[in-house]
Design a protein around this motif. Structure first.
Motif, mmCIF file in Angstrom:
data_model
loop_
_atom_site.group_PDB
_atom_site.id
_atom_site.type_symbol
_atom_site.label_atom_id
_atom_site.label_comp_id
_atom_site.label_asym_id
_atom_site.label_seq_id
_atom_site.Cartn_x
_atom_site.Cartn_y
_atom_site.Cartn_z
ATOM 1 N N GLY A 1 -2.172 1.559 7.508
ATOM 2 C CA GLY A 1 -1.938 2.482 6.408
ATOM 3 C C GLY A 1 -0.482 2.849 6.199
ATOM 4 O O GLY A 1 -0.148 3.531 5.224
ATOM 5 N N ALA A 2 0.393 2.389 7.091
ATOM 6 C CA ALA A 2 1.804 2.774 6.997
ATOM 7 C C ALA A 2 2.514 2.107 5.830
ATOM 8 O O ALA A 2 3.463 2.664 5.277
ATOM 9 N N SER A 3 2.069 0.915 5.440
ATOM 10 C CA SER A 3 2.718 0.212 4.339
ATOM 11 C C SER A 3 1.835 -0.939 3.879
ATOM 12 O O SER A 3 0.957 -1.414 4.609
ATOM 13 N N VAL A 4 2.081 -1.408 2.678
ATOM 14 C CA VAL A 4 1.359 -2.570 2.172
ATOM 15 C C VAL A 4 1.664 -3.793 3.022
ATOM 16 O O VAL A 4 0.803 -4.673 3.199
ATOM 17 N N TYR A 5 2.867 -3.848 3.587
ATOM 18 C CA TYR A 5 3.256 -5.007 4.374
ATOM 19 C C TYR A 5 2.462 -5.076 5.685
ATOM 20 O O TYR A 5 2.086 -6.164 6.135
ATOM 21 N N ASN A 6 2.204 -3.930 6.273
ATOM 22 C CA ASN A 6 1.352 -3.897 7.461
ATOM 23 C C ASN A 6 -0.074 -4.317 7.123
ATOM 24 O O ASN A 6 -0.731 -5.017 7.902
ATOM 25 N N ARG A 7 -0.560 -3.872 5.966
ATOM 26 C CA ARG A 7 -1.914 -4.259 5.567
ATOM 27 C C ARG A 7 -2.004 -5.764 5.334
ATOM 28 O O ARG A 7 -3.011 -6.399 5.661
ATOM 29 N N LEU A 8 -0.962 -6.335 4.768
ATOM 30 C CA LEU A 8 -0.947 -7.775 4.548
ATOM 31 C C LEU A 8 -0.983 -8.533 5.878
ATOM 32 O O LEU A 8 -1.672 -9.547 6.010
ATOM 33 N N ALA A 9 -0.256 -8.034 6.859
ATOM 34 C CA ALA A 9 -0.271 -8.671 8.177
ATOM 35 C C ALA A 9 -1.652 -8.585 8.798
ATOM 36 O O ALA A 9 -2.152 -9.552 9.395
ATOM 37 N N ASP A 10 -2.308 -7.441 8.654
ATOM 38 C CA ASP A 10 -3.639 -7.269 9.210
ATOM 39 C C ASP A 10 -4.627 -8.246 8.574
ATOM 40 O O ASP A 10 -5.463 -8.843 9.263
ATOM 41 N N ALA A 11 -4.526 -8.438 7.270
ATOM 42 C CA ALA A 11 -5.407 -9.380 6.574
ATOM 43 C C ALA A 11 -5.108 -10.818 6.993
ATOM 44 O O ALA A 11 -6.012 -11.648 7.110
ATOM 45 N N GLU A 12 -3.849 -11.105 7.220
ATOM 46 C CA GLU A 12 -3.434 -12.450 7.628
ATOM 47 C C GLU A 12 -4.095 -12.874 8.931
ATOM 48 O O GLU A 12 -4.426 -14.042 9.136
ATOM 49 N N TRP A 13 -4.304 -11.899 9.830
ATOM 50 C CA TRP A 13 -4.859 -12.209 11.151
ATOM 51 C C TRP A 13 -6.387 -12.220 11.168
ATOM 52 O O TRP A 13 -6.983 -12.555 12.195
ATOM 53 N N ASP A 14 -7.016 -11.883 10.065
ATOM 54 C CA ASP A 14 -8.479 -11.841 10.016
ATOM 55 C C ASP A 14 -9.006 -13.227 9.658
ATOM 56 O O ASP A 14 -9.521 -13.466 8.574
ATOM 57 N N THR A 15 -8.887 -14.155 10.599
ATOM 58 C CA THR A 15 -9.278 -15.542 10.375
ATOM 59 C C THR A 15 -10.743 -15.763 10.765
ATOM 60 O O THR A 15 -11.309 -14.969 11.516
#
Length: 327
Positions: free
Chosen positions: A129-143
């Motif tokens: 929730g700290a930034s959109v960039y952190n959320r993008l990283a979290d989605a990237e790792w959801d393989t």
């Protein structure tokens, strides 16, 4: 570090550079889960070495005569384990904390799958929730769960398999894990992603510039990976490199040159970008996260293309690119 009580020996290799409190959390999370912790430091100036020593880790300091890379650091950790090698080695980035149940879950999967050379789980962003960039990283790792082509920086590996493969390719500044996994798969080993929680990662990305540099690094990795293994049957990162060049270079170049040489209407070619955003957002279920992911995926082709160009420019000039850091 204390022994882990498992029948199988597991040691950990942690790499870091100026991770501070994140490193402390990482080392604490490994206590009781592994036999030994090797911490490899890449020129930290924030007291990370003293912190790791106080936590009971064995510290390896990389010299400054060669460029720092994560691959080089991990290989140094493997070298430190050579005198008393474990059966398994858990690689962890110093900005990640290992879930209390991860080692046991990964070992259970290894036991059930003798050909598994690498097992990884769900890496999550600690502060999405700290930034959109952190959320993008979290989605990237959801393989997807199941057999995989590659892992990330955090993974449990069979030590013998990694040693036989020669470890990581030390000159890669990014993409070293997929490159190693490719060689392991060619040697007959399997790469697995299981559904267990693995690590919490602290990306600490709060600025657009950080995301831009991280994405540019990905483009560099695509280009170098394709140059190394793109001719093989896996076509390693060929499609990713082509997409970066198509959307991030060819499209805007065609629109700009066409507008100058032919007709301003050529700028309408740029409408392909928002149309692609809409297509991807619908594929990913819409909503805030779907639209964010789609928008930044399309926008990311610009820094990815720059990363590809940077790799080839450096290669043609005979110069090796240094680290592309975003923190």
């Amino acid at each position: 570090m204390a022994g882990n009580g498992n029948a199988e020996t597991v040691d950990a290799v942690v790499i870091g550079r100026n991770e501070g409190a994140r490193l402390a959390a990482c080392l604490q999370s490994l206590a009781g889960q592994v036999r030994r912790v090797i911490y490899v430091d890449s020129g930290s100036t924030d007291g990370s070495v003293a912190l790791a020593e106080a936590a009971g880790a064995e510290v390896v300091r990389l010299d400054t005569l060669r460029p720092f890379t994560a691959a080089r650091a991990r290989n140094a950790g493997l070298d430190a384990l050579a005198t008393d090698p474990p059966r398994f080695v858990q690689f962890v980035d110093g900005d990640c904390a290992v879930d209390p149940g991860w080692i046991a879950a990964a070992l259970a999967h290894m036991a059930a799958h003798p050909q598994a050379g690498v097992v990884c789980g769900r890496r999550r962003e600690r502060f999405p929730g700290a930034s959109v960039y952190n959320r993008l990283a979290d989605a990237e790792w959801d393989t997807p769960v199941g057999p995989a082509a590659a892992c990330g920086g955090d993974a449990l590996m069979r030590h013998a398999a990694v040693a036989a493969a020669g470890g990581y390719r030390p000159d890669l500044i990014a993409g070293e894990e997929p490159e190693l996994c490719l060689r392991l798969r060619r040697a007959g080993w399997q790469i697995w992603r299981i559904g267990a929680e693995m690590t919490l990662h602290d990306a600490a990305m709060t600025r657009f510039g950080q995301w831009w540099w991280r994405t540019k690094r990905a483009g560099h990795a695509f280009a170098e990976g394709a140059a190394l293994h793109g001719a093989g049957p896996e076509r390693h990162w060929v499609a990713e490199t082509r997409r970066a060049l198509l959307w991030g270079l060819a499209l805007p170049t065609a629109a700009g040159v066409g507008a100058l040489v032919l007709h301003p209407a050529a700028l309408l070619l740029l409408l392909a970008w928002p149309l692609q955003v809409v297509r991807l957002a619908r594929r990913w279920g819409g909503g805030r996260r779907g639209w964010e992911r789609a928008a930044f995926t399309v926008l990311g082709k610009l820094p990815e293309a720059l990363g590809v160009l940077g790799y080839w420019t450096g290669r043609l000039r005979g110069r090796q690119r240094g680290l592309i850091e975003y923190k």
